[in-house]
Write a protein that holds these residues in place. Structure first.
Motif, short mmCIF file in Angstrom:
data_model
loop_
_atom_site.label_atom_id
_atom_site.label_comp_id
_atom_site.label_asym_id
_atom_site.label_seq_id
_atom_site.Cartn_x
_atom_site.Cartn_y
_atom_site.Cartn_z
N VAL A 90 10.72 2.79 -9.37
CA VAL A 90 10.65 3.15 -11.15
C VAL A 90 11.58 4.34 -11.28
O VAL A 90 11.83 5.30 -10.47
CB VAL A 90 9.41 3.67 -11.32
N ILE A 91 12.35 4.40 -12.14
CA ILE A 91 13.22 5.71 -12.88
C ILE A 91 12.56 6.79 -12.90
O ILE A 91 11.34 6.90 -13.21
CB ILE A 91 13.99 5.06 -14.10
N PRO A 92 12.96 7.96 -12.30
CA PRO A 92 12.29 9.03 -12.45
C PRO A 92 11.57 9.68 -13.84
O PRO A 92 10.46 10.21 -13.93
CB PRO A 92 13.42 10.22 -12.05
N LEU A 93 12.46 9.47 -14.98
CA LEU A 93 11.86 9.55 -16.14
C LEU A 93 10.60 8.92 -16.55
O LEU A 93 9.56 9.49 -17.15
CB LEU A 93 12.77 9.61 -17.41
N GLU A 94 10.55 7.64 -16.06
CA GLU A 94 9.42 6.87 -16.14
C GLU A 94 8.21 7.36 -15.27
O GLU A 94 7.15 7.50 -15.86
CB GLU A 94 9.44 5.47 -16.13
N GLN A 95 8.50 7.65 -14.29
CA GLN A 95 7.64 8.25 -13.41
C GLN A 95 7.12 9.75 -14.00
O GLN A 95 6.02 10.02 -13.88
CB GLN A 95 8.16 8.72 -11.83
N LEU A 96 7.78 10.38 -14.52
CA LEU A 96 7.52 11.60 -15.17
C LEU A 96 6.52 11.35 -16.23
O LEU A 96 5.43 12.17 -16.25
CB LEU A 96 8.49 12.34 -15.61
N TYR A 97 7.01 10.33 -17.15
CA TYR A 97 5.87 10.07 -18.27
C TYR A 97 4.57 9.65 -17.73
O TYR A 97 3.70 10.01 -18.24
CB TYR A 97 6.56 9.08 -19.13
N GLN A 98 4.71 8.92 -16.62
CA GLN A 98 3.06 8.49 -16.19
C GLN A 98 2.48 9.53 -15.76
O GLN A 98 1.21 9.52 -15.45
CB GLN A 98 3.32 7.44 -14.88
N VAL A 99 3.19 10.67 -14.83
CA VAL A 99 2.46 11.68 -14.20
C VAL A 99 1.98 12.61 -15.63
O VAL A 99 0.80 13.15 -15.49
CB VAL A 99 3.59 12.84 -13.84
#
Length: 203
Positions: A90-99
């Protein structure tokens, strides 16, 4: 079958028993009365320990808050670590949003008491609580990964993370006093700190 170990069990060292009593008593008092309305005398009395015992382990109320925050937030830390380990594609920005979604959802279930305890855990430096320190490290890492992949450009990552933390820091105020919905909060955060930072692919 072995007997269940209780707080009174001799198998648990007295120091461990007192620590557990103090933390559980403080947690209950903070939830019932608010952290700012609870003093060390009340905590010692509720825990059934002498004030000397309390102050020997916790010189300041903030020290108790620090341990409570660390314990309460461990499930969130474990959840996010597991997610990041399972979402490497998963792209980092999507990971960040999920965090961020996990962070907001976790705090929402414990508003307002844990937010107040977190702020009190480091005195006048609320953004240095264990929760904020963990979030700071996680966000900086994911923004750096996004930058390395070219998903964001010309972004001051250090300042952006501090601005994000300042936004998240008052989540209880936004939910309770301003009566914002979780959906509103997450949508605004996504617009400002995710979509608003994406690098343009044109040209």
């Amino acid at each position: 079958m072995k007997d269940k170990i209780t707080l009174e069990s001799p198998k648990i060292p007295r120091e461990g028993v007192n620590r557990r009593r103090i933390l559980e008593a403080a947690r209950e008092l903070f939830i019932e009365q608010g952290v700012e309305n609870v003093n060390m005398h009340q905590i010692a009395k509720a825990a059934g320990v002498g004030q000397a015992t309390l102050y020997r382990r916790y010189p300041l109320k903030g020290d108790i808050c620090l341990e409570i925050v660390s314990e309460e937030c461990q499930p969130l830390f474990d959840e996010v670590q597991a997610y990041l380990g399972q979402s490497k594609d998963v792209i980092p920005l999507e990971q960040l949003y999920q965090v961020i979604v996990s962070y907001v959802s976790f705090l929402e279930s414990k508003v307002p008491w844990l937010c107040a305890v977190s702020r009190a855990s480091t005195g006048h430096r609320p953004l240095h609580s264990p929760l904020c320190q963990w979030m700071r490290t996680t966000c900086r890492y994911l923004y750096s990964e996004a930058s390395a992949k070219g998903d964001i450009s010309d972004v001051d990552i250090v300042y952006t993370v501090e601005a994000l933390l300042a936004t998240l820091h008052n989540i209880d105020f936004h939910l309770k006093d301003e009566e914002l919905s979780t959906k509103q909060i997450l949508k605004g955060i996504c617009r400002l700190y995710i979509d608003g930072l994406k690098a343009s692919k044109s040209g």
